[in-house]
Scaffold this motif. Sequence first.
Motif, mmCIF file in Angstrom:
data_model
loop_
_atom_site.group_PDB
_atom_site.id
_atom_site.type_symbol
_atom_site.label_atom_id
_atom_site.label_comp_id
_atom_site.label_asym_id
_atom_site.label_seq_id
_atom_site.Cartn_x
_atom_site.Cartn_y
_atom_site.Cartn_z
ATOM 1 N N TYR A 181 0.866 -1.047 -0.044
ATOM 2 C CA TYR A 181 0.101 -0.082 0.057
ATOM 3 C C TYR A 181 0.950 1.157 -0.059
ATOM 4 O O TYR A 181 1.825 1.286 0.615
ATOM 5 C CB TYR A 181 -0.925 0.037 1.043
ATOM 6 C CG TYR A 181 -1.768 -1.111 1.378
ATOM 7 C CD1 TYR A 181 -1.345 -2.261 2.140
ATOM 8 C CD2 TYR A 181 -2.977 -1.428 0.578
ATOM 9 C CE1 TYR A 181 -2.171 -3.399 2.307
ATOM 10 C CE2 TYR A 181 -3.600 -2.324 0.783
ATOM 11 C CZ TYR A 181 -3.355 -3.566 1.438
ATOM 12 O OH TYR A 181 -4.311 -4.691 1.594
ATOM 13 N N TRP A 182 0.462 2.171 -0.653
ATOM 14 C CA TRP A 182 1.221 3.529 -0.990
ATOM 15 C C TRP A 182 0.298 4.881 -0.871
ATOM 16 O O TRP A 182 -0.944 4.596 -1.080
ATOM 17 C CB TRP A 182 1.682 3.654 -2.439
ATOM 18 C CG TRP A 182 3.000 2.466 -2.633
ATOM 19 C CD1 TRP A 182 2.680 1.221 -2.899
ATOM 20 C CD2 TRP A 182 4.049 2.779 -2.369
ATOM 21 N NE1 TRP A 182 3.666 0.628 -2.981
ATOM 22 C CE2 TRP A 182 4.949 1.420 -2.623
ATOM 23 C CE3 TRP A 182 5.004 3.757 -2.099
ATOM 24 C CZ2 TRP A 182 6.183 1.312 -2.643
ATOM 25 C CZ3 TRP A 182 6.450 3.432 -1.948
ATOM 26 C CH2 TRP A 182 6.835 2.473 -2.626
ATOM 27 N N GLY A 183 0.836 5.754 -0.222
ATOM 28 C CA GLY A 183 0.300 6.973 -0.192
ATOM 29 C C GLY A 183 0.450 7.866 -1.461
ATOM 30 O O GLY A 183 0.947 7.165 -2.481
ATOM 31 N N GLN A 184 -0.116 9.102 -1.530
ATOM 32 C CA GLN A 184 -0.093 9.824 -2.692
ATOM 33 C C GLN A 184 1.213 10.665 -2.703
ATOM 34 O O GLN A 184 1.541 11.187 -4.006
ATOM 35 C CB GLN A 184 -1.240 10.818 -2.750
ATOM 36 C CG GLN A 184 -2.679 10.118 -2.890
ATOM 37 C CD GLN A 184 -2.446 9.356 -4.199
ATOM 38 O OE1 GLN A 184 -2.415 9.710 -5.192
ATOM 39 N NE2 GLN A 184 -3.077 7.694 -4.318
ATOM 40 N N GLY A 185 2.016 10.818 -1.922
ATOM 41 C CA GLY A 185 3.075 11.486 -1.855
ATOM 42 C C GLY A 185 3.046 12.846 -1.415
ATOM 43 O O GLY A 185 1.924 13.484 -1.304
ATOM 44 N N THR A 186 4.281 13.488 -0.730
ATOM 45 C CA THR A 186 4.254 14.760 -0.395
ATOM 46 C C THR A 186 5.476 15.518 -1.029
ATOM 47 O O THR A 186 6.671 14.758 -0.649
ATOM 48 C CB THR A 186 4.047 15.038 1.247
ATOM 49 O OG1 THR A 186 4.196 16.642 1.569
ATOM 50 C CG2 THR A 186 5.297 14.442 2.130
ATOM 51 N N GLN A 187 5.518 16.683 -1.277
ATOM 52 C CA GLN A 187 6.524 17.220 -2.123
ATOM 53 C C GLN A 187 7.590 17.778 -1.174
ATOM 54 O O GLN A 187 6.932 18.718 -0.119
ATOM 55 C CB GLN A 187 6.159 18.381 -3.138
ATOM 56 C CG GLN A 187 7.477 18.976 -3.828
ATOM 57 C CD GLN A 187 8.039 18.149 -4.760
ATOM 58 O OE1 GLN A 187 7.479 17.423 -5.475
ATOM 59 N NE2 GLN A 187 9.427 18.228 -4.452
ATOM 60 N N VAL A 188 8.871 17.572 -0.957
ATOM 61 C CA VAL A 188 9.937 18.359 -0.396
ATOM 62 C C VAL A 188 10.757 19.064 -1.261
ATOM 63 O O VAL A 188 11.331 18.454 -2.341
ATOM 64 C CB VAL A 188 10.545 17.245 0.494
ATOM 65 C CG1 VAL A 188 11.558 17.855 1.436
ATOM 66 C CG2 VAL A 188 9.696 16.753 1.393
#
Length: 123
Positions: free
Chosen positions: A112-119
């Motif tokens: 399972y994966w999240g949608q991501g967050t930009q750094v």
Amino acid sequence: QVELVESGGGLVQAGGSLRLSCSVSGSIFNGYVLGWFRQAPGKEREFVATISRNGINTQYGDSAKGRFTISRVNALKMVSLEMNSLTHEDTAVYYCAAGVSVGATEMSEYMYWGQGTQVTVSS
């Protein structure tokens, strides 16, 4: 169904710190190994860190060793990634993932994966 939602990304200056969080819902949280991956523009997604179900065992990718710390709070169904001494090379989308294999470093080991967050780290 397991849902993962990352937060905490943003813009930071080189040398600074950032703390990412990932909340997990939909299943038994402490039944999963959790990990962080990242993907920079034009590059493949790479392993950053992973933590065992009880939070005792951790493993880090080469780019994270000595600078990043993964932790989890099972009661809150949350996993975090503390990032220090950030450089421009840390600029990427960071993803939270859940799996069942302790010490997993490959994307294929996470279900399972999240949608991501930009750094974004400014130099």
